[in-house]
Design an enzyme around this catalytic site. Structure first.
Site, PDB file in Angstrom:
ATOM      1  N   PRO A  67     -41.226 -20.304  14.980  1.00 41.54           N
ATOM      2  CA  PRO A  67     -42.528 -20.666  15.850  1.00 41.54           C
ATOM      3  C   PRO A  67     -42.802 -19.771  16.882  1.00 41.54           C
ATOM      4  CG  PRO A  67     -40.727 -22.104  16.372  1.00 41.54           C
ATOM      5  CD  PRO A  67     -39.828 -21.272  15.580  1.00 41.54           C
ATOM      6  N   PRO A 257      13.292   5.618  19.915  1.00 43.55           N
ATOM      7  CA  PRO A 257      14.635   4.673  20.301  1.00 43.55           C
ATOM      8  C   PRO A 257      14.151   3.198  20.206  1.00 43.55           C
ATOM      9  CG  PRO A 257      13.177   5.595  22.282  1.00 43.55           C
ATOM     10  CD  PRO A 257      12.840   6.436  21.205  1.00 43.55           C
ATOM     11  N   ASP A 280      16.544   2.497   8.537  1.00 36.40           N
ATOM     12  CA  ASP A 280      17.869   2.124   9.093  1.00 36.40           C
ATOM     13  C   ASP A 280      17.479   0.713   9.572  1.00 36.40           C
ATOM     14  OD1 ASP A 280      19.116   4.225   8.204  1.00 36.40           O
ATOM     15  OD2 ASP A 280      18.783   5.222  10.294  1.00 36.40           O
ATOM     16  N   LYS A 302      22.631   1.712   8.191  1.00 41.06           N
ATOM     17  CA  LYS A 302      24.174   1.767   8.578  1.00 41.06           C
ATOM     18  C   LYS A 302      24.341   1.320   9.845  1.00 41.06           C
ATOM     19  CE  LYS A 302      25.663   6.005   7.333  1.00 41.06           C
ATOM     20  NZ  LYS A 302      25.989   5.668   6.125  1.00 41.06           N
ATOM     21  N   GLY A 333      16.128   5.836  13.296  1.00 46.26           N
ATOM     22  CA  GLY A 333      16.073   5.712  14.768  1.00 46.26           C
ATOM     23  C   GLY A 333      16.289   6.936  15.698  1.00 46.26           C
ATOM     24  N   GLY A 334      15.663   6.931  16.624  1.00 48.74           N
ATOM     25  CA  GLY A 334      15.877   7.926  17.702  1.00 48.74           C
ATOM     26  C   GLY A 334      15.471   9.347  16.897  1.00 48.74           C
ATOM     27  N   ILE A 338      19.781  14.631  15.814  1.00 48.44           N
ATOM     28  CA  ILE A 338      21.214  14.472  16.787  1.00 48.44           C
ATOM     29  C   ILE A 338      21.870  13.497  16.268  1.00 48.44           C
ATOM     30  CG2 ILE A 338      21.728  14.220  19.334  1.00 48.44           C
ATOM     31  CD1 ILE A 338      19.186  15.207  20.139  1.00 48.44           C
ATOM     32  N   MET A 417      27.206   6.117  20.415  1.00 44.05           N
ATOM     33  CA  MET A 417      27.961   5.383  19.451  1.00 44.05           C
ATOM     34  C   MET A 417      29.358   5.000  20.261  1.00 44.05           C
ATOM     35  SD  MET A 417      27.179   6.587  15.712  1.00 44.05           S
ATOM     36  CE  MET A 417      27.106   8.317  16.142  1.00 44.05           C
TER      37      MET A 417
END
Length: 502
Positions: A67, A257, A280, A302, A333-334, A338, A417
Site C-alpha cells: 500500500p 602433525p 594412515d 600402520k 601424517g607429518g 622423514i 616412535m
C-alpha cells in the site's frame, strides 16, 4: 603400546572407509536460478528494497505489492539491475502468490507477517519474511559477487554482522578479475564438452584453467588461452603435471602433525583433485574433509605395534589404482620424507612406470617446536638438530644407533616412535655419558586437541611417560631432548632446569 587383544604387527588389509562426508548443516546452501521467473515481494519499506535489487540482479521479474512504497523501490523500478521490477500500490492477495518462484514479505505487524508466511506455504511457494526467521523457509546471506562466481555466506540469522565480516575477508581474497575467468569458464564449457575428452582429460583441462586463473587473476582470459589449454591436454596428457605415462599418478602428501590448519595449500589442492585417498590411522577426519567429496577414501593404516597393512600391499594398491587412470593421493601424517617409508613407495611407483611426486608437510618436530614456542636450534645451546627413529624393522631399538652422537650436549635430538623402546634408549644414553639432567620432553598427539606435553629430564623421562600414559595420554608420541629446551623445562620443571644449570 599394543592395542588390547592385538598381536604386534597384526596384518590387516587396506579397506575403504565410509566416513560422514559433512557435519550437520543449519541451512542448505542452494543457488536459485531466477532468470525470467516471477518473484513476489509483499512490502514496500527500505528493508524490502535491498531484496528487490538483489532479486532483479539475479534476473527475476519482481512484483512489488504494498500500500506504500519507499523511494528506493521506485528508483529501482525505473532502472532495474537486470530483471524487470513492477510496482503495485495495494494490499497483497493470496492469488498474487500462486505461481511465484519465491515470496518475500516485509511486515512490521507480527500477525500480518504470519498470515503471509502461511499463505505462501499453503501455495507451495518458498517464503522469506524479513527479520522473522521462524516464518522463513530460506534466508538471504551475505554475498561476494564475482558473477558467475558467487559466494554466499550464512550464519543462520544468528550473527549477520559476523557474516558481513566474513564476506569482507573473502572479498579481499578474491580478485575482481575472477569475474572474467568465471565467465570464460561458462562460455568455454560447451567447447570442452564437444571435444569428446575423457573424464580425466576434462578435469585436467579445468584444473589447468583454474591454475592459470589463480596465477593471472588481473587479466581477462583470451581465445589464445583456451587454445593453449587444449594443446596442453592433447600433447601432454591428462595428468596434472602434463605427463602421460599410464594416465594415473601418485602423489605422496604430508598431512602435517594433526592440526588441519597446518596443511599446505598444495596439499589441499592435491586432495581436492584426488580420485582415491590412501590414508594412515594418524590422519584425522578433519584433514580428510579437504578431499574431493567424490574421492574414494581407503584406510591403509600402520599403527606401530597394532594392526597394520603390509607395506607391499600398500605399494601394490597405489600402482594398481594409478594404472586404472586414477589420481592417487597417499596421505601420510607429518612429513612423508622423514621416517614415513616414502622411499619404498617412490621406488615402487618408479619401477612400475607410474608418475609420482611429493607434497611436503609440516613435520611433527616443527609442530612440537611451535606448540612449545621454542627454537630447537637455539644458538646458545645447539649446533646440530638430529632426527632418529627408536623403532627398527623388528620393533626393537635399532642396533646401529650412535649413542655418542646422540649424547652430544650441543645437539637437539628428536626421537620418532619411542614408546616401546624408550627404556632401552635412555639406558644406552646414560651409559654413553649424557648428562642425566638434560631437559627432555615427550609430546603425545602434537597439535591435536588431545595433545599432552610431558616435561622431564633424560633420567626421569621413562617414569614420566609411563605416568602420563596411565593418566590417559595417547596417540603418536615424539621425544625431544637437549639443552635448547631449557626454557621450556624452566617453566614446567624448575628443579630439572636448576640441575641442568648446575
Amino acid at each position: 603400546m599394543v592395542a588390547p587383544g592385538a598381536e604386534p604387527n597384526t596384518p590387516r588389509a587396506p579397506r575403504e572407509t565410509r566416513q560422514a562426508r559433512m557435519e550437520a548443516l543449519a541451512r542448505l546452501p542452494v543457488f536459485f536460478g531466477l532468470d525470467g521467473r516471477r518473484v513476489l515481494v509483499a512490502g514496500g519499506g527500505e528493508p524490502a528494497a535491498w531484496k528487490v535489487e538483489l532479486l532483479s540482479a539475479a534476473g527475476a521479474r519482481v512484483e512489488v505489492i504494498a500500500p506504500a512504497v519507499c523511494e528506493d523501490i521506485w528508483r529501482l523500478a525505473g532502472a532495474p539491475a537486470h530483471g524487470a521490477i513492477a510496482v503495485h500500490v495495494r494490499d497483497w492477495h493470496a492469488d498474487d502468490i500462486a505461481g511465484a518462484a519465491l515470496a518475500i514479505g516485509d511486515f512490521e505487524d507480527a500477525e500480518a507477517a504470519a498470515r503471509f508466511s502461511s499463505a505462501a506455504r499453503a501455495a507451495g511457494v518458498p517464503v522469506n519474511v524479513i527479520d522473522r526467521p521462524a516464518l522463513c523457509d530460506f534466508t538471504f546471506g551475505a554475498i561476494v559477487n564475482r558473477s558467475p562466481l558467487v559466494v554466499g555466506i550464512s550464519t543462520d540469522g544468528a550473527a549477520p554482522v559476523f557474516g558481513q565480516a566474513v564476506r569482507a575477508k573473502i572479498e579481499a581474497l578474491l580478485p575482481s578479475g575472477f569475474r572474467a575467468w568465471a565467465q570464460a569458464a561458462k562460455t568455454w564449457r560447451a567447447a570442452v564438452t564437444e571435444r569428446g575428452l575423457s573424464f580425466h582429460a576434462r578435469r585436467a583441462f579445468w584444473e589447468r584453467f583454474a591454475a592459470k586463473a589463480l596465477a593471472e587473476p588481473h587479466r581477462a582470459p583470451e581465445e589464445a588461452d583456451r587454445a593453449a589449454l587444449f594443446a596442453a591436454i592433447e600433447t601432454q596428457g591428462s595428468s596434472p603435471q602434463g605427463r602421460s605415462g599410464v594416465g594415473g599418478s601418485v602423489v605422496l602428501v604430508g598431512a602435517g602433525p594433526g592440526d588441519p590448519e597446518l596443511l599446505t595449500l598444495k596439499a589441499v589442492r592435491a586432495l581436492q583433485s584426488a580420485d582415491v585417498v590412501l590414508y594412515d590411522d594418524l590422519v584425522s577426519g578433519a584433514i580428510l574433509d579437504f578431499a574431493r567429496r567424490e574421492a574414494k577414501k581407503m584406510l591403509v593404516g600402520k599403527t606401530g605395534y597394532g594392526p597394520s597393512c603390509k607395506q607391499d600391499d600398500i605399494n601394490a594398491l597405489m600402482v594398481d589404482l594409478a594404472r586404472e587412470g586414477r589420481r592417487v593421493v597417499r596421505l601420510k601424517g607429518g612429513e612423508p620424507m622423514i621416517f614415513g617409508r616414502a622411499g619404498e613407495e617412490i621406488a615402487y611407483c618408479r619401477a612400475a612406470g607410474v608418475p609420482v611426486e611429493v607434497v611436503p608437510g609440516i613435520s611433527s618436530p616443527q609442530g612440537a617446536a611451535s606448540r612449545l614456542v621454542t627454537s630447537l636450534t637455539h644458538r646458545d645451546h645447539a649446533r646440530r638438530l638430529q632426527f632418529v627413529t627408536a623403532h627398527a624393522r623388528d620393533g626393537k631399538l635399532p642396533a646401529d644407533l650412535d649413542f655418542k652422537a646422540l649424547s652430544d650436549k650441543a645437539a637437539t635430538t628428536v626421537v620418532y616412535m619411542p614408546r616401546r623402546t624408550l627404556p632401552d634408549l635412555v639406558r644406552n644414553l646414560l651409559a654413553a655419558g649424557i648428562e642425566p639432567a638434560t631437559p627432555a620432553i615427550a609430546i603425545f598427539s602434537v597439535t591435536r586437541p588431545e595433545e599432552k606435553v610431558v616435561v622431564a629430564t633424560v633420567a626421569s623421562l621413562v617414569e614420566a611417560v609411563a605416568r602420563a600414559v596411565d593418566e590417559g595420554a595417547d596417540g603418536p608420541c615424539l621425544v625431544l631432548y637437549g639443552f635448547a629446551l631449557s626454557e621450556v623445562a624452566a617453566q614446567d620443571l624448575p628443579q630439572a632446569a636448576e640441575a641442568a644449570r648446575g
